[in-house]
Design a protein around this motif. Structure first.
Motif, PDB file in Angstrom:
ATOM      1  N   MET A   1       0.845  -1.184   0.000  1.00 52.23           N
ATOM      2  CA  MET A   1       0.000   0.000   0.000  1.00 52.23           C
ATOM      3  C   MET A   1       0.887   1.244   0.000  1.00 52.23           C
ATOM      4  O   MET A   1       1.928   1.267   0.642  1.00 52.23           O
ATOM      5  N   HIS A   2       0.431   2.244  -0.723  1.00 50.71           N
ATOM      6  CA  HIS A   2       1.100   3.533  -0.617  1.00 50.71           C
ATOM      7  C   HIS A   2       0.042   4.641  -0.588  1.00 50.71           C
ATOM      8  O   HIS A   2      -1.085   4.456  -1.051  1.00 50.71           O
ATOM      9  N   ILE A  14      -5.224   5.911  -0.701  1.00 49.73           N
ATOM     10  CA  ILE A  14      -4.393   4.796  -0.305  1.00 49.73           C
ATOM     11  C   ILE A  14      -4.558   3.754  -1.412  1.00 49.73           C
ATOM     12  O   ILE A  14      -5.672   3.342  -1.731  1.00 49.73           O
ATOM     13  N   ILE A  15      -3.431   3.423  -2.031  1.00 50.26           N
ATOM     14  CA  ILE A  15      -3.421   2.584  -3.229  1.00 50.26           C
ATOM     15  C   ILE A  15      -2.833   1.216  -2.894  1.00 50.26           C
ATOM     16  O   ILE A  15      -1.767   1.120  -2.281  1.00 50.26           O
ATOM     17  N   ASP A  16      -3.520   0.185  -3.324  1.00 57.12           N
ATOM     18  CA  ASP A  16      -3.005  -1.182  -3.187  1.00 57.12           C
ATOM     19  C   ASP A  16      -1.964  -1.383  -4.280  1.00 57.12           C
ATOM     20  O   ASP A  16      -2.287  -1.336  -5.472  1.00 57.12           O
ATOM     21  N   ASP A  17      -0.720  -1.565  -3.877  1.00 55.77           N
ATOM     22  CA  ASP A  17       0.365  -1.734  -4.847  1.00 55.77           C
ATOM     23  C   ASP A  17       0.180  -2.969  -5.712  1.00 55.77           C
ATOM     24  O   ASP A  17       0.707  -3.052  -6.816  1.00 55.77           O
ATOM     25  N   ASP A  18      -0.583  -3.915  -5.225  1.00 52.89           N
ATOM     26  CA  ASP A  18      -0.842  -5.143  -5.965  1.00 52.89           C
ATOM     27  C   ASP A  18      -2.040  -4.923  -6.894  1.00 52.89           C
ATOM     28  O   ASP A  18      -3.160  -5.296  -6.584  1.00 52.89           O
ATOM     29  N   GLY A  19      -1.811  -4.242  -8.004  1.00 52.07           N
ATOM     30  CA  GLY A  19      -2.887  -4.000  -8.961  1.00 52.07           C
ATOM     31  C   GLY A  19      -3.255  -2.534  -9.108  1.00 52.07           C
ATOM     32  O   GLY A  19      -4.046  -2.191  -9.977  1.00 52.07           O
ATOM     33  N   GLY A  20      -2.749  -1.665  -8.261  1.00 48.20           N
ATOM     34  CA  GLY A  20      -3.013  -0.238  -8.387  1.00 48.20           C
ATOM     35  C   GLY A  20      -4.417   0.200  -8.046  1.00 48.20           C
ATOM     36  O   GLY A  20      -4.851   1.281  -8.447  1.00 48.20           O
ATOM     37  N   VAL A  21      -5.140  -0.611  -7.282  1.00 50.59           N
ATOM     38  CA  VAL A  21      -6.518  -0.296  -6.909  1.00 50.59           C
ATOM     39  C   VAL A  21      -6.541   0.758  -5.799  1.00 50.59           C
ATOM     40  O   VAL A  21      -5.768   0.683  -4.848  1.00 50.59           O
ATOM     41  N   GLU A  41     -13.617   7.332   2.727  1.00 44.94           N
ATOM     42  CA  GLU A  41     -14.216   6.045   2.378  1.00 44.94           C
ATOM     43  C   GLU A  41     -13.120   5.007   2.143  1.00 44.94           C
ATOM     44  O   GLU A  41     -12.108   5.307   1.519  1.00 44.94           O
ATOM     45  N   VAL A  42     -13.342   3.793   2.648  1.00 46.77           N
ATOM     46  CA  VAL A  42     -12.461   2.658   2.370  1.00 46.77           C
ATOM     47  C   VAL A  42     -13.334   1.550   1.799  1.00 46.77           C
ATOM     48  O   VAL A  42     -14.407   1.259   2.329  1.00 46.77           O
ATOM     49  N   SER A  43     -12.866   0.952   0.716  1.00 47.20           N
ATOM     50  CA  SER A  43     -13.601  -0.131   0.067  1.00 47.20           C
ATOM     51  C   SER A  43     -13.829  -1.278   1.043  1.00 47.20           C
ATOM     52  O   SER A  43     -12.969  -1.593   1.870  1.00 47.20           O
ATOM     53  N   GLU A  44     -14.989  -1.916   0.942  1.00 45.95           N
ATOM     54  CA  GLU A  44     -15.305  -3.040   1.835  1.00 45.95           C
ATOM     55  C   GLU A  44     -14.262  -4.148   1.754  1.00 45.95           C
ATOM     56  O   GLU A  44     -14.018  -4.842   2.732  1.00 45.95           O
ATOM     57  N   GLY A  53      -7.479   5.030   9.225  1.00 41.54           N
ATOM     58  CA  GLY A  53      -6.637   5.753  10.172  1.00 41.54           C
ATOM     59  C   GLY A  53      -5.295   6.142   9.567  1.00 41.54           C
ATOM     60  O   GLY A  53      -4.795   7.251   9.789  1.00 41.54           O
ATOM     61  N   GLU A  54      -4.694   5.236   8.804  1.00 38.50           N
ATOM     62  CA  GLU A  54      -3.429   5.550   8.120  1.00 38.50           C
ATOM     63  C   GLU A  54      -3.630   6.699   7.139  1.00 38.50           C
ATOM     64  O   GLU A  54      -2.801   7.608   7.047  1.00 38.50           O
ATOM     65  N   LEU A  55      -4.724   6.635   6.410  1.00 34.53           N
ATOM     66  CA  LEU A  55      -5.051   7.670   5.436  1.00 34.53           C
ATOM     67  C   LEU A  55      -5.251   9.017   6.127  1.00 34.53           C
ATOM     68  O   LEU A  55      -4.738  10.041   5.675  1.00 34.53           O
ATOM     69  N   ALA A  56      -5.987   9.016   7.233  1.00 32.16           N
ATOM     70  CA  ALA A  56      -6.229  10.251   7.982  1.00 32.16           C
ATOM     71  C   ALA A  56      -4.913  10.853   8.464  1.00 32.16           C
ATOM     72  O   ALA A  56      -4.675  12.054   8.284  1.00 32.16           O
ATOM     73  N   ARG A  57      -4.044  10.051   9.058  1.00 32.50           N
ATOM     74  CA  ARG A  57      -2.766  10.577   9.557  1.00 32.50           C
ATOM     75  C   ARG A  57      -1.943  11.168   8.411  1.00 32.50           C
ATOM     76  O   ARG A  57      -1.397  12.267   8.529  1.00 32.50           O
ATOM     77  N   TYR A  58      -1.865  10.451   7.302  1.00 32.08           N
ATOM     78  CA  TYR A  58      -1.105  10.940   6.156  1.00 32.08           C
ATOM     79  C   TYR A  58      -1.662  12.282   5.677  1.00 32.08           C
ATOM     80  O   TYR A  58      -0.911  13.242   5.459  1.00 32.08           O
ATOM     81  N   ALA A  59      -2.979  12.346   5.501  1.00 36.62           N
ATOM     82  CA  ALA A  59      -3.612  13.559   5.001  1.00 36.62           C
ATOM     83  C   ALA A  59      -3.398  14.734   5.953  1.00 36.62           C
ATOM     84  O   ALA A  59      -3.020  15.832   5.518  1.00 36.62           O
ATOM     85  N   ILE A  60      -3.610  14.517   7.231  1.00 34.24           N
ATOM     86  CA  ILE A  60      -3.478  15.594   8.220  1.00 34.24           C
ATOM     87  C   ILE A  60      -2.040  16.084   8.269  1.00 34.24           C
ATOM     88  O   ILE A  60      -1.784  17.294   8.299  1.00 34.24           O
ATOM     89  N   GLU A  61      -1.087  15.173   8.252  1.00 35.28           N
ATOM     90  CA  GLU A  61       0.320  15.585   8.288  1.00 35.28           C
ATOM     91  C   GLU A  61       0.724  16.289   6.992  1.00 35.28           C
ATOM     92  O   GLU A  61       1.511  17.238   7.027  1.00 35.28           O
TER      93      GLU A  61
END
Length: 113
Positions: A1-2, A14-21, A41-44, A53-61
């Protein structure tokens, strides 16, 4: 993920490196000196992995490092910020932000801005 900012879409992703989703995103709008978070939103398929939470921290920082302030209209971002008071100095809670904008508009109308 990145993680990345996608300014063209006005969202952090937040992108899944395995396929770019795109596994999840935090949408925003820009205002002068502020980033207004509107929806997260996070996909089911990725639920329960702590990605929001990872996305929120990245965005806020990212916002903090850019010297901007945050207006959390998104309930998830607002809740996350309340659990992380170390970012309080860059947060304009929605009602306070609305009051400040109204006061700025009134001063401009009166010619005192």
């Amino acid at each position: 993920m990145h993680l990345q900012d996608n300014p063209a879409q006005q969202r952090y992703e937040i992108i899944d490196d395995d396929g770019g989703v795109v596994a999840g995103f935090a949408a925003y709008r820009n205002r002068e000196g502020r980033r207004v978070f509107t929806h997260t939103e996070v996909s089911e398929a990725y639920a329960g992995l702590g990605l929001a939470g990872e996305l929120a921290r990245y965005a806020i920082e990212h916002v903090r490092d850019a010297g901007l302030r945050i207006i959390p209209l998104c309930p998830f971002i607002a809740k996350w910020l309340k659990r992380h008071p170390e970012y309080e100095e860059i947060v304009d809670w929605p009602q306070a932000a609305a009051d400040a904008e109204r006061a700025d508009a009134e001063r401009a109308e009166a010619g005192t801005a």
